[in-house]
Design an enzyme around this catalytic site. Structure first.
Site, PDB file in Angstrom:
ATOM      1  N   LYS A  73       0.879  -0.960  -0.043  1.00  0.00           N
ATOM      2  CA  LYS A  73       0.013   0.009   0.033  1.00  0.00           C
ATOM      3  C   LYS A  73       0.879   1.114   0.063  1.00  0.00           C
ATOM      4  O   LYS A  73       1.775   1.165   0.706  1.00  0.00           O
ATOM      5  CB  LYS A  73      -0.901   0.021   1.266  1.00  0.00           C
ATOM      6  CG  LYS A  73      -1.964   1.172   1.169  1.00  0.00           C
ATOM      7  CD  LYS A  73      -2.930   0.625   0.445  1.00  0.00           C
ATOM      8  CE  LYS A  73      -4.049   1.769   0.213  1.00  0.00           C
ATOM      9  NZ  LYS A  73      -3.703   2.899  -0.581  1.00  0.00           N
ATOM     10  N   LYS A  75       5.062   2.093   8.486  1.00  0.00           N
ATOM     11  CA  LYS A  75       3.876   2.806   8.730  1.00  0.00           C
ATOM     12  C   LYS A  75       2.757   1.965   8.989  1.00  0.00           C
ATOM     13  O   LYS A  75       2.161   2.176   9.912  1.00  0.00           O
ATOM     14  CB  LYS A  75       3.604   3.930   7.804  1.00  0.00           C
ATOM     15  CG  LYS A  75       2.405   5.039   7.947  1.00  0.00           C
ATOM     16  CD  LYS A  75       2.105   5.965   6.922  1.00  0.00           C
ATOM     17  CE  LYS A  75       3.411   6.856   6.842  1.00  0.00           C
ATOM     18  NZ  LYS A  75       3.134   8.086   5.921  1.00  0.00           N
ATOM     19  N   LYS A 130       5.440   2.010  -3.020  1.00  0.00           N
ATOM     20  CA  LYS A 130       5.268   3.575  -3.643  1.00  0.00           C
ATOM     21  C   LYS A 130       5.629   3.612  -4.897  1.00  0.00           C
ATOM     22  O   LYS A 130       6.093   2.825  -5.718  1.00  0.00           O
ATOM     23  CB  LYS A 130       6.271   4.453  -2.717  1.00  0.00           C
ATOM     24  CG  LYS A 130       6.045   5.939  -2.549  1.00  0.00           C
ATOM     25  CD  LYS A 130       5.060   5.881  -1.503  1.00  0.00           C
ATOM     26  CE  LYS A 130       4.778   7.358  -1.104  1.00  0.00           C
ATOM     27  NZ  LYS A 130       3.894   7.741  -0.216  1.00  0.00           N
ATOM     28  N   THR A 173      -4.865  12.748   6.403  1.00  0.00           N
ATOM     29  CA  THR A 173      -3.474  12.763   7.021  1.00  0.00           C
ATOM     30  C   THR A 173      -3.416  14.167   7.811  1.00  0.00           C
ATOM     31  O   THR A 173      -2.936  13.972   8.772  1.00  0.00           O
ATOM     32  CB  THR A 173      -2.661  13.086   5.792  1.00  0.00           C
ATOM     33  OG1 THR A 173      -2.604  11.989   4.782  1.00  0.00           O
ATOM     34  CG2 THR A 173      -0.895  12.967   6.329  1.00  0.00           C
ATOM     35  N   ASN A 211      -2.763  19.785   0.516  1.00  0.00           N
ATOM     36  CA  ASN A 211      -3.765  18.866   1.158  1.00  0.00           C
ATOM     37  C   ASN A 211      -3.627  18.725   2.502  1.00  0.00           C
ATOM     38  O   ASN A 211      -4.358  18.798   3.675  1.00  0.00           O
ATOM     39  CB  ASN A 211      -4.190  17.714   0.474  1.00  0.00           C
ATOM     40  CG  ASN A 211      -5.406  16.766   1.081  1.00  0.00           C
ATOM     41  OD1 ASN A 211      -6.322  17.168   1.221  1.00  0.00           O
ATOM     42  ND2 ASN A 211      -4.878  15.425   1.601  1.00  0.00           N
ATOM     43  N   SER A 260      -7.230   5.225   3.803  1.00  0.00           N
ATOM     44  CA  SER A 260      -7.105   4.310   2.494  1.00  0.00           C
ATOM     45  C   SER A 260      -7.414   2.984   2.815  1.00  0.00           C
ATOM     46  O   SER A 260      -8.017   2.338   2.239  1.00  0.00           O
ATOM     47  CB  SER A 260      -5.855   4.494   2.176  1.00  0.00           C
ATOM     48  OG  SER A 260      -5.526   5.747   1.325  1.00  0.00           O
TER      49      SER A 260
END
Length: 417
Positions: free
Chosen positions: A74, A98, A110, A193, A224, A352
């Site tokens: 992810k 994470k 990523k 986030t 954001n 997510s």
């Protein structure tokens, strides 16, 4: 933001430093350290597109799947001219840590394309995105690798990914997160986030008795993450005194007008063209005198060069890898507390995860459900880190890596390694 390769290399280098230290503390062998360091799969593809002016342009696209022992990989997909394989490797590694730290059943990945999205038309961006999916579709999907927005990408880009992937495999909303609501996106994802940064700061305040009301905050980055972080800390009674973007920055002792700045940023593209705020050199925002500093833009912005000038006693990492390994050491020597990115910026990947779960189960959660579950998961992760740090006389990053590394190691052991 530098143009040489050293800062980008340092993100992976910093991860290796933190990982090695954690393995040493936990008594893990060199073999385990190697397994935790190496990526399972690295992809590089060349993506040719015809520009609107008829010229051919070729971009490089990357996807790194670091570790999937705990679940599908992810991680975000970023569009930025300085994207390269080293940066993506480092970011994918951090994503593994994470997801493990917040204890959701996912691994780390990523991706990125070395383009400047601000210099591409909407048609060019869509073409580039769809061609990238066509190049790597066999290696991504709801059970292997799930992409999400990152620097330079947004819900619209995720919608294109969803469309292209579904054209190949049939309707597959769980293949990508951060999508528009109309395509199966989750409420609360856009703010997640930044909102999560507020949750972590609230837990920090509760644990260490630091007052929230009136505490001053400086935020580097007003995209954001930075915008929603500003709103989150303001709701806690804190005062945002300085914010910046890549080209401008403003300061106001009594607290900036977040909504006015957001409106002007959207209209004009700059923060400094706002009345009643003092213009500030963006390069100096990190040195602002405040109670909390939130770097919420790109990685490697706090370096050995500017670390001695950081004035805030607490840094909350809203971006991925904003502090280099050497800067981390220097800041710790000065007694500055660093709440690490794998905790502070985990709100996005947690929501997510919620979106992925909703898509797989064909459910739709309310905002109240999303916010409550986010607060539960992220709040517990923060308390775990603070507990481990206190019980073992560790800084927060070391405590966070100990917890994350041990969970990934446990999953590797269970698979037979």
């Amino acid at each position: 933001m530098g143009t040489d390769v050293t800062p980008r290399l340092s993100m992976k280098s910093a991860f290796e430093t933190f990982l090695t230290a954690a393995c040493d503390r936990l008594g893990y062998s060199a073999s385990i350290k190697s397994l935790l360091s190496l990526a399972a799969l690295e992809i590089k593809v060349e993506i040719p597109i015809v520009r609107d002016n008829g010229e051919l342009a070729i971009f490089s696209g990357y996807r790194v799947q670091h570790q999937s022992a705990r679940g599908p990989c992810k991680g975000g997909l970023r569009y930025h001219p300085e994207v390269d394989i080293e940066e993506v490797r480092g970011l994918a590694s951090l994503m593994t840590m994470k997801t493990a730290l917040v204890n959701i059943p996912l691994g780390g990945g990523k991706g990125g394309i070395d383009c400047d999205p601000h210099k591409l038309s909407l048609r060019e961006l869509e073409t580039l995105t769809r061609k990238f999916v066509k190049r790597i579709h066999r290696e991504i999907g709801p059970n292997s690798d799930i992409m999400a927005p990152d620097v330079g990408t947004d819900a619209r880009v995720m919608g294109w990914i969803h469309s292209e992937y579904s054209a190949i495999y049939g309707h597959s909303p769980a293949a990508v997160t951060g999508k528009p609501l109309a395509l199966g996106g989750s409420v609360g994802r856009e703010k997640a986030t930044g909102h999560g940064i507020g949750i972590v700061i609230k837990e920090y305040s509760a644990r260490y008795g630091t007052p929230l009301k009136g505490a001053t905050v400086a935020i580097q980055g007003f995209g954001n993450v930075g915008l929603h972080a500003a709103r989150a800390v303001t709701e806690l009674g804190m005062k945002v005194v300085a914010v910046s973007d890549s080209r401008s920055a403003v300061y106001r002792k009594g607290g900036v007008d977040i909504d006015a700045l957001a409106k002007r940023k959207k209209e004009r593209g700059l923060l400094c063209e706002t009345n009643d705020h003092d213009a500030l050199d963006p390069a100096h925002l990190l040195e602002t005198e405040c109670d909390y500093l939130i770097p919420a833009a790109l990685g490697n912005v706090i370096t050995a060069e500017n670390a001695p000038h950081i004035a805030a006693p607490v840094i909350v990492e809203g971006a991925n890898g904003p502090v280099t390994g050497e800067a981390d050491r220097l800041l710790k020597e000065r007694g500055i507390a660093i709440v690490p990115d794998i905790l502070a910026s985990a709100g996005g990947v947690i929501v997510s995860y919620f979106e992925w779960v909703q898509n797989l189960q064909r459910e739709v959660w309310s905002l109240e459900q999303v916010d409550a579950q986010l607060a539960n998961i992220l709040g517990k992760a923060a308390r775990d880190v603070f507990d481990h740090a206190g019980e073992n006389s560790l800084d927060f990053r070391s405590a966070a890596f100990d917890i994350a590394v041990s969970r990934v190691k446990e999953a590797l052991d269970a698979t037979g390694f």
